[in-house]
Design a protein around this motif. Structure first.
Motif, PDB file in Angstrom:
ATOM      1  N   ASN A   1      52.511  53.062  53.172  1.00  0.00           N
ATOM      2  CA  ASN A   1      52.954  53.434  51.829  1.00  0.00           C
ATOM      3  C   ASN A   1      54.339  52.895  51.502  1.00  0.00           C
ATOM      4  O   ASN A   1      54.706  52.810  50.327  1.00  0.00           O
ATOM      5  N   CYS A   2      55.096  52.541  52.502  1.00  0.00           N
ATOM      6  CA  CYS A   2      56.431  51.984  52.274  1.00  0.00           C
ATOM      7  C   CYS A   2      56.407  50.473  52.062  1.00  0.00           C
ATOM      8  O   CYS A   2      57.413  49.895  51.663  1.00  0.00           O
ATOM      9  N   LEU A   3      55.261  49.852  52.337  1.00  0.00           N
ATOM     10  CA  LEU A   3      55.179  48.407  52.151  1.00  0.00           C
ATOM     11  C   LEU A   3      55.416  48.078  50.689  1.00  0.00           C
ATOM     12  O   LEU A   3      54.923  48.772  49.801  1.00  0.00           O
ATOM     13  N   PRO A   4      56.166  47.040  50.433  1.00  0.00           N
ATOM     14  CA  PRO A   4      56.482  46.682  49.047  1.00  0.00           C
ATOM     15  C   PRO A   4      55.234  46.477  48.201  1.00  0.00           C
ATOM     16  O   PRO A   4      54.368  45.695  48.543  1.00  0.00           O
ATOM     17  N   GLY A   5      55.142  47.236  47.134  1.00  0.00           N
ATOM     18  CA  GLY A   5      54.054  47.078  46.191  1.00  0.00           C
ATOM     19  C   GLY A   5      52.732  47.682  46.609  1.00  0.00           C
ATOM     20  O   GLY A   5      51.796  47.714  45.821  1.00  0.00           O
ATOM     21  N   GLN A   6      52.622  48.168  47.837  1.00  0.00           N
ATOM     22  CA  GLN A   6      51.338  48.657  48.337  1.00  0.00           C
ATOM     23  C   GLN A   6      50.812  49.821  47.506  1.00  0.00           C
ATOM     24  O   GLN A   6      49.640  49.851  47.149  1.00  0.00           O
ATOM     25  N   LYS A   7      51.674  50.776  47.182  1.00  0.00           N
ATOM     26  CA  LYS A   7      51.227  51.920  46.392  1.00  0.00           C
ATOM     27  C   LYS A   7      50.743  51.476  45.017  1.00  0.00           C
ATOM     28  O   LYS A   7      49.740  51.975  44.514  1.00  0.00           O
TER      29      LYS A   7
ATOM     30  N   ASP B   1      47.373  49.822  45.348  1.00  0.00           N
ATOM     31  CA  ASP B   1      46.363  50.853  45.577  1.00  0.00           C
ATOM     32  C   ASP B   1      46.033  51.596  44.287  1.00  0.00           C
ATOM     33  O   ASP B   1      44.865  51.877  43.999  1.00  0.00           O
ATOM     34  N   MET B   2      47.051  51.922  43.506  1.00  0.00           N
ATOM     35  CA  MET B   2      46.833  52.610  42.234  1.00  0.00           C
ATOM     36  C   MET B   2      46.020  51.731  41.285  1.00  0.00           C
ATOM     37  O   MET B   2      45.122  52.215  40.587  1.00  0.00           O
ATOM     38  N   ALA B   3      46.330  50.448  41.242  1.00  0.00           N
ATOM     39  CA  ALA B   3      45.590  49.526  40.382  1.00  0.00           C
ATOM     40  C   ALA B   3      44.130  49.450  40.819  1.00  0.00           C
ATOM     41  O   ALA B   3      43.220  49.464  39.976  1.00  0.00           O
ATOM     42  N   LEU B   4      43.881  49.386  42.117  1.00  0.00           N
ATOM     43  CA  LEU B   4      42.502  49.333  42.618  1.00  0.00           C
ATOM     44  C   LEU B   4      41.733  50.605  42.279  1.00  0.00           C
ATOM     45  O   LEU B   4      40.563  50.553  41.891  1.00  0.00           O
ATOM     46  N   ARG B   5      42.402  51.756  42.413  1.00  0.00           N
ATOM     47  CA  ARG B   5      41.760  53.022  42.048  1.00  0.00           C
ATOM     48  C   ARG B   5      41.434  53.045  40.553  1.00  0.00           C
ATOM     49  O   ARG B   5      40.369  53.493  40.134  1.00  0.00           O
ATOM     50  N   SER B   6      42.373  52.561  39.757  1.00  0.00           N
ATOM     51  CA  SER B   6      42.174  52.525  38.307  1.00  0.00           C
ATOM     52  C   SER B   6      40.992  51.627  37.937  1.00  0.00           C
ATOM     53  O   SER B   6      40.178  51.969  37.075  1.00  0.00           O
ATOM     54  N   ILE B   7      40.881  50.483  38.587  1.00  0.00           N
ATOM     55  CA  ILE B   7      39.761  49.567  38.343  1.00  0.00           C
ATOM     56  C   ILE B   7      38.441  50.240  38.736  1.00  0.00           C
ATOM     57  O   ILE B   7      37.442  50.142  38.025  1.00  0.00           O
ATOM     58  N   GLY B   8      38.463  50.949  39.848  1.00  0.00           N
ATOM     59  CA  GLY B   8      37.263  51.674  40.283  1.00  0.00           C
ATOM     60  C   GLY B   8      36.853  52.733  39.277  1.00  0.00           C
ATOM     61  O   GLY B   8      35.669  52.881  38.953  1.00  0.00           O
TER      62      GLY B   8
ATOM     63  N   LEU C   1      54.943  42.261  42.062  1.00  0.00           N
ATOM     64  CA  LEU C   1      53.577  42.612  42.459  1.00  0.00           C
ATOM     65  C   LEU C   1      53.135  43.908  41.795  1.00  0.00           C
ATOM     66  O   LEU C   1      52.008  44.011  41.314  1.00  0.00           O
ATOM     67  N   ALA C   2      54.016  44.888  41.749  1.00  0.00           N
ATOM     68  CA  ALA C   2      53.693  46.163  41.106  1.00  0.00           C
ATOM     69  C   ALA C   2      53.387  45.953  39.629  1.00  0.00           C
ATOM     70  O   ALA C   2      52.386  46.462  39.103  1.00  0.00           O
TER      71      ALA C   2
ATOM     72  N   PHE D   1      47.108  43.815  35.511  1.00  0.00           N
ATOM     73  CA  PHE D   1      45.730  43.436  35.813  1.00  0.00           C
ATOM     74  C   PHE D   1      44.797  44.621  35.601  1.00  0.00           C
ATOM     75  O   PHE D   1      43.716  44.477  35.009  1.00  0.00           O
ATOM     76  N   SER D   2      45.199  45.787  36.069  1.00  0.00           N
ATOM     77  CA  SER D   2      44.387  46.990  35.913  1.00  0.00           C
ATOM     78  C   SER D   2      44.152  47.300  34.433  1.00  0.00           C
ATOM     79  O   SER D   2      43.026  47.600  34.017  1.00  0.00           O
TER      80      SER D   2
END
Length: 152
Positions: free
Chosen positions: A38-44, A47-54, A104-105, A111-112
């Protein structure tokens, strides 16, 4: 600590206290690894964008699609524009993946949003078909595959 507890559990397989300590240590390690990811740059944000797309994609799960509220030409124009926007956003995500975590964020979020708009435009376009069934869903999915295939 994890290796030590694992060795202890192997030495005394019937010792419930040893097994419990191993489970607690394993849980702590898992929690720590999750915190690291979760601390990786932009990872959260990704992940939020992928959840939103789903979540947006669940719009395709309905039995029927709503009838179109626009003319065919308006719906087609909107679909073309949202497809171009989505394609641009996909390129921006690729470019941002080599940049800063903020880039990236931002690119993932855009994109989402563009995916959601593209999905809505595709559903609107599919609303023009006479048969409101699997045919409409197939039309929308085929359009998505064509557009998304261009940026792979």
């Amino acid at each position: 600590m994890l290796i030590h507890e694992a060795k202890q559990a192997l030495v005394s397989p019937g010792d419930s206290e040893s097994q419990q300590r191993l489970a607690q240590v394993a849980k702590a390690v898992s929690h720590s690894l999750n915190n690291c990811v979760n601390c990786l740059p932009g990872q959260k944000d990704v992940d939020m964008a992928l959840r939103s797309i789903g979540e947006a994609s669940k719009k395709l799960l309905g039995e029927t699609l709503p009838p179109s509220t626009r003319s065919f030409q308006e719906a087609q124009s909107e679909l073309n524009q949202t497809a171009a926007d989505l394609n641009q956003s996909a390129g921006d995500v690729v470019h941002a993946s080599r940049g800063s975590s903020t880039q990236l964020a931002d690119a993932s979020g855009k994109f989402s949003e563009d995916f959601d708009e593209f999905l809505d435009a595709g559903i609107e376009m599919a609303g023009h078909t006479q048969v409101q069934s699997q045919w409409s869903v197939c039309v929308v999915l085929n359009v998505f595959r064509r557009v998304l295939g261009h940026w792979h």
